[in-house]
Design a protein around this motif. Structure first.
Motif, mmCIF file in Angstrom:
data_model
loop_
_atom_site.group_PDB
_atom_site.id
_atom_site.type_symbol
_atom_site.label_atom_id
_atom_site.label_comp_id
_atom_site.label_asym_id
_atom_site.label_seq_id
_atom_site.Cartn_x
_atom_site.Cartn_y
_atom_site.Cartn_z
ATOM 1 N N PRO A 55 3.503 -130.413 20.099
ATOM 2 C CA PRO A 55 2.245 -131.138 20.188
ATOM 3 C C PRO A 55 1.790 -131.626 18.808
ATOM 4 O O PRO A 55 1.900 -130.906 17.828
ATOM 5 C CB PRO A 55 1.276 -130.092 20.741
ATOM 6 N N ARG A 56 1.296 -132.825 18.765
ATOM 7 C CA ARG A 56 0.868 -133.411 17.494
ATOM 8 C C ARG A 56 -0.569 -132.993 17.182
ATOM 9 O O ARG A 56 -1.363 -132.754 18.078
ATOM 10 C CB ARG A 56 0.973 -134.928 17.567
ATOM 11 N N ASN A 57 -0.863 -132.934 15.890
ATOM 12 C CA ASN A 57 -2.224 -132.695 15.389
ATOM 13 C C ASN A 57 -2.797 -131.324 15.730
ATOM 14 O O ASN A 57 -4.009 -131.139 15.726
ATOM 15 C CB ASN A 57 -3.182 -133.790 15.860
ATOM 16 N N ARG A 58 -1.935 -130.372 16.063
ATOM 17 C CA ARG A 58 -2.398 -129.003 16.262
ATOM 18 C C ARG A 58 -1.201 -128.054 16.162
ATOM 19 O O ARG A 58 -0.062 -128.461 16.303
ATOM 20 C CB ARG A 58 -3.110 -128.832 17.591
ATOM 21 N N LEU A 59 -1.525 -126.807 15.921
ATOM 22 C CA LEU A 59 -0.494 -125.778 15.897
ATOM 23 C C LEU A 59 -0.207 -125.339 17.333
ATOM 24 O O LEU A 59 -1.109 -125.313 18.168
ATOM 25 C CB LEU A 59 -0.962 -124.580 15.070
ATOM 26 N N ALA A 60 1.049 -125.002 17.616
ATOM 27 C CA ALA A 60 1.439 -124.502 18.941
ATOM 28 C C ALA A 60 1.574 -122.986 18.864
ATOM 29 O O ALA A 60 2.085 -122.448 17.874
ATOM 30 C CB ALA A 60 2.770 -125.116 19.362
ATOM 31 N N THR A 61 1.117 -122.305 19.901
ATOM 32 C CA THR A 61 1.322 -120.857 19.974
ATOM 33 C C THR A 61 2.821 -120.609 20.095
ATOM 34 O O THR A 61 3.519 -121.299 20.838
ATOM 35 C CB THR A 61 0.582 -120.273 21.181
ATOM 36 N N LEU A 119 3.891 -133.818 4.499
ATOM 37 C CA LEU A 119 2.965 -132.787 4.006
ATOM 38 C C LEU A 119 1.523 -133.184 4.294
ATOM 39 O O LEU A 119 0.691 -132.336 4.615
ATOM 40 C CB LEU A 119 3.190 -132.542 2.515
ATOM 41 N N GLY A 120 1.236 -134.484 4.217
ATOM 42 C CA GLY A 120 -0.091 -134.983 4.544
ATOM 43 C C GLY A 120 -0.441 -134.796 6.007
ATOM 44 O O GLY A 120 -1.614 -134.708 6.371
ATOM 45 N N ARG A 121 0.555 -134.730 6.871
ATOM 46 C CA ARG A 121 0.329 -134.453 8.291
ATOM 47 C C ARG A 121 0.254 -132.950 8.564
ATOM 48 O O ARG A 121 -0.464 -132.505 9.446
ATOM 49 C CB ARG A 121 1.451 -135.059 9.141
ATOM 50 N N ALA A 122 1.019 -132.153 7.821
ATOM 51 C CA ALA A 122 1.074 -130.705 8.063
ATOM 52 C C ALA A 122 -0.139 -129.968 7.500
ATOM 53 O O ALA A 122 -0.706 -129.099 8.170
ATOM 54 C CB ALA A 122 2.356 -130.126 7.465
#
Length: 167
Positions: A36-42, A71-74
């Motif tokens: 999933p983009r723009n969030r961390l996944a469990t 890196l700018g996205r992470a």
């Protein structure tokens, strides 16, 4: 790329479901974000398997790269830790970047907190295949020293990876 993917799979597979992850590749001058983009996944087994399937279907090596966009996205995901895996982090050709500019961009993306005196995110660096030639900038080690803290840099040689020692 296969060596990086094998290490990525090993590392993520060792996570527990109390942890979360995101995977962002850098290719040329752009980021490739694994859903999933723009969030961390469990870090559940199903989320890991979905990420690995997506990578197998969508990530193709395409030459030299610059990590700044990735890196700018992470970093806005506010992770505790980023692993930066590469052979030559400053790139070559159109993706080549000056070491000083790369470090300045990274300082902007991951500044030192004025209260704690620490970076918001630790960036650990893993370099693959060949050591940095004498006289060349050791950029991954500098990133690890400035952003990763103790033990922030690891070099995995061709021999350690079970490959020919010839580049």
């Amino acid at each position: 790329l296969q060596i990086v993917l094998d290490e990525l799979r090993r590392s993520i597979s060792a996570m527990t479901d109390e942890q979360s992850f995101a995977i962002v590749f850098f290719q040329r001058n752009t980021a490739i974000v694994v859903p999933p983009r723009n969030r961390l996944a469990t870090a559940t087994r199903s989320a890991m398997n979905a990420a690995f399937r997506w990578i197998d279907e969508n990530v193709i090596p395409r030459g030299p790269s610059n990590p700044v966009d990735a890196l700018g996205r992470a970093l806005p995901l506010d992770p505790d830790l980023v692993f930066l895996l590469s052979v030559n982090i400053t790139g070559t050709g159109d993706a080549e970047q000056d070491e000083a500019q790369l470090l300045a961009d990274l300082d902007r993306l991951n500044p030192i907190d004025e209260i704690t005196g620490r970076r918001r995110t630790a960036i650990k660096c893993i370099q693959f295949l060949d050591p940095v030639p004498e006289g060349q900038p050791d950029t991954l080690r500098r990133i690890a020293d400035e952003h990763g803290g103790p033990g922030g840099y690891k070099f995995l040689s061709r021999a350690e990876l079970g490959l020919s020692t010839e580049p």
